[in-house]
Design a protein around this motif. Structure first.
Motif, PDB file in Angstrom:
ATOM      1  N   LEU A 190     -13.919  -6.043 -41.958  1.00 11.31           N
ATOM      2  CA  LEU A 190     -15.168  -5.390 -41.167  1.00 11.31           C
ATOM      3  C   LEU A 190     -14.796  -4.657 -40.034  1.00 11.31           C
ATOM      4  O   LEU A 190     -15.434  -3.706 -39.679  1.00 11.31           O
ATOM      5  N   VAL A 191     -13.899  -5.446 -39.149  1.00 12.17           N
ATOM      6  CA  VAL A 191     -13.595  -4.890 -37.676  1.00 12.17           C
ATOM      7  C   VAL A 191     -12.420  -3.905 -37.722  1.00 12.17           C
ATOM      8  O   VAL A 191     -11.967  -3.600 -36.646  1.00 12.17           O
ATOM      9  N   GLY A 192     -11.919  -3.789 -38.792  1.00 12.23           N
ATOM     10  CA  GLY A 192     -10.663  -2.844 -38.931  1.00 12.23           C
ATOM     11  C   GLY A 192      -9.439  -3.544 -38.567  1.00 12.23           C
ATOM     12  O   GLY A 192      -8.508  -2.721 -37.907  1.00 12.23           O
ATOM     13  N   GLU A 193      -9.116  -4.771 -39.032  1.00 10.43           N
ATOM     14  CA  GLU A 193      -7.938  -5.510 -38.757  1.00 10.43           C
ATOM     15  C   GLU A 193      -7.292  -5.833 -40.100  1.00 10.43           C
ATOM     16  O   GLU A 193      -6.565  -7.101 -39.857  1.00 10.43           O
ATOM     17  N   HIS A 194      -7.650  -5.478 -41.072  1.00 13.62           N
ATOM     18  CA  HIS A 194      -7.128  -5.602 -42.188  1.00 13.62           C
ATOM     19  C   HIS A 194      -6.184  -4.721 -42.677  1.00 13.62           C
ATOM     20  O   HIS A 194      -6.350  -3.365 -42.873  1.00 13.62           O
ATOM     21  N   TYR A 195      -4.923  -4.933 -42.722  1.00 13.64           N
ATOM     22  CA  TYR A 195      -3.567  -4.357 -42.823  1.00 13.64           C
ATOM     23  C   TYR A 195      -2.903  -4.176 -43.928  1.00 13.64           C
ATOM     24  O   TYR A 195      -2.108  -3.684 -44.206  1.00 13.64           O
ATOM     25  N   ARG A 196      -3.543  -5.088 -45.007  1.00  8.29           N
ATOM     26  CA  ARG A 196      -2.770  -5.244 -46.540  1.00  8.29           C
ATOM     27  C   ARG A 196      -3.253  -4.185 -47.436  1.00  8.29           C
ATOM     28  O   ARG A 196      -4.427  -4.101 -47.592  1.00  8.29           O
ATOM     29  N   LEU A 197      -2.303  -3.447 -48.121  1.00  9.70           N
ATOM     30  CA  LEU A 197      -2.878  -2.468 -48.851  1.00  9.70           C
ATOM     31  C   LEU A 197      -2.701  -3.128 -50.448  1.00  9.70           C
ATOM     32  O   LEU A 197      -1.975  -3.905 -50.705  1.00  9.70           O
ATOM     33  N   MET A 211     -13.628   0.324 -29.456  1.00 12.66           N
ATOM     34  CA  MET A 211     -12.646  -0.617 -28.887  1.00 12.66           C
ATOM     35  C   MET A 211     -13.332  -1.510 -28.090  1.00 12.66           C
ATOM     36  O   MET A 211     -12.769  -2.506 -27.790  1.00 12.66           O
ATOM     37  N   SER A 212     -14.471  -1.043 -27.454  1.00  8.86           N
ATOM     38  CA  SER A 212     -15.164  -1.693 -26.459  1.00  8.86           C
ATOM     39  C   SER A 212     -15.977  -2.735 -27.256  1.00  8.86           C
ATOM     40  O   SER A 212     -16.336  -4.020 -26.841  1.00  8.86           O
ATOM     41  N   MET A 213     -16.485  -2.593 -28.219  1.00 10.23           N
ATOM     42  CA  MET A 213     -17.476  -3.373 -29.098  1.00 10.23           C
ATOM     43  C   MET A 213     -16.817  -4.083 -30.053  1.00 10.23           C
ATOM     44  O   MET A 213     -17.376  -5.376 -30.131  1.00 10.23           O
ATOM     45  N   ARG A 214     -15.797  -3.888 -30.663  1.00 16.54           N
ATOM     46  CA  ARG A 214     -14.917  -4.709 -31.550  1.00 16.54           C
ATOM     47  C   ARG A 214     -14.645  -5.994 -31.057  1.00 16.54           C
ATOM     48  O   ARG A 214     -14.926  -7.040 -32.041  1.00 16.54           O
TER      49      ARG A 214
END
Length: 272
Positions: A164-171, A196-199
Motif C-alpha cells: 500500500l505504501v510503495g515498499e513492496h519490491y518483489r516482482l 514522502m512526507s505522508m508515507r
C-alpha cells in the motif's frame, strides 16, 4: 541518486550490475558486487566438499523477527543462521556449508563468492527483485526465487502495508525490463514531496493498527493455529530445497569479474 551522478563530478569505478548501470547511465561501469573481492583473501578460500557441513538458511535480517524460523529449520534439519550477528561469523557459516538457502541477497552473493551453491527464496515483498536481478545478471545467472509460505498472519498484514505504501519490491515474474519499469515507478513516486512526507506517518499508523484492536481469546487461538500451520509449510519447503543442487556462477565468468574489480580497486588505492 544525485541528479549529476552521470557527470564527471562522480568517479564511478564499479557498479553491482547492468540494471544499476542503466539507471545511472554508466553502462561501462557494470561489473559485479564488490563482495566478490572476498575471494582474494587467503583465509576465505573455498573449503573442500568433505569439510562442508549441512545446508543453512539465512533469512532477510528484518524477517528474523517474524515467525519461528528456528522451529521450522529444526524440523527440516537445516541450520538457521542469523544475518544480524557478527559478519565474520556469518561468512564462516556460509563457507562451511554445502548449500545456502538465501532469503538474504548478500548471503547468496557471499555463497557464490566462496563457491558454495545457493538457492534464492523470498519470504516477503521486502525482497528486492531489482537488486537480485542486477547481481545475478552480472554473473550470467538466472534469478528464479522460490516463494516461501508467509511466516505469520502478522507478516501477511505487514506485507500488505508495504504494498500500500510503495515498499513492496518483489516482482511476481522477475525479469530485467520489468524490474527497470518497477524501479522507475518507485523513483517517480519518491520524487513527490507530499507523498514522502505522508508515507512514514501512514505506514506507522497502519502497522500499529492490529495492536490497537481488541483480540478475543478465540481469535488469538485461531491465529496461533494458522501460524503453526505456516511454520509446518515452511519446514516442508526447506526440507525439499535442501536436497536440490543450487546455483553457482561459471568459474571463468566469476574469475573475470574478480579480475575487473581488482583492477579498479587497485586504481582507486593508487589514486587515493
Amino acid at each position: 541518486m544525485p541528479e549529476d551522478f552521470s557527470t564527471d563530478r562522480w568517479d564511478v569505478v564499479a557498479l553491482r550490475g547492468p540494471l544499476t548501470a542503466r539507471v545511472v547511465n554508466r553502462p561501462d561501469r557494470a561489473i559485479a558486487d564488490g563482495a566478490l573481492l572476498l575471494s582474494t583473501l587467503d583465509r576465505l578460500k573455498p573449503l573442500p566438499e568433505a569439510e562442508r557441513d549441512r545446508p543453512i538458511f539465512i533469512p532477510h535480517y528484518e524477517a528474523m523477527d517474524e515467525g519461528d524460523w528456528a522451529a521450522a529449520c529444526a524440523t527440516a534439519d537445516v541450520k538457521l543462521v542469523d544475518p544480524r550477528q557478527c559478519a565474520h561469523q556469518v561468512i564462516d557459516e556460509i563457507r562451511r556449508s554445502r548449500l545456502v538457502i538465501a532469503d538474504s541477497m548478500h548471503a547468496a552473493i557471499i555463497a557464490d563468492t566462496l563457491r558454495v551453491p545457493w538457492i534464492p527464496v523470498s519470504s516477503s515483498g521486502r525482497i528486492n527483485s531489482f537488486k537480485w536481478l542486477d547481481w545475478s545478471l552480472s554473473l550470467n545467472l538466472p534469478y528464479e526465487p522460490r516463494i516461501l509460505p508467509t511466516a505469520t498472519l502478522d507478516t501477511a498484514y505487514r506485507d500488505g502495508v508495504r504494498r500500500l505504501v510503495g515498499e513492496h519490491y518483489r516482482l511476481a515474474h522477475p525479469d530485467a525490463e520489468g524490474a527497470l519499469a518497477h524501479q522507475r515507478q518507485m523513483t517517480r513516486r519518491e520524487q513527490r514531496g507530499w507523498w514522502m512526507s505522508m508515507r512514514p506517518k501512514l505506514k506507522h499508523h497502519l502497522l500499529a493498527l492490529p495492536r490497537r484492536l481488541p483480540q478475543p481469546p478465540a481469535v488469538a487461538r485461531r491465529i496461533a493455529t494458522w501460524n503453526r500451520r505456516q511454520h509446518s509449510r515452511i519446514a516442508s519447503a526447506l526440507e525439499q530445497l535442501k536436497n536440490e543442487a543450487g546455483f553457482l556462477s561459471d568459474d571463468r565468468i566469476f574469475a573475470s569479474r574478480v579480475d575487473q574489480l581488482s583492477v579498479e580497486f587497485d586504481k582507486l588505492v593508487r589514486s587515493g
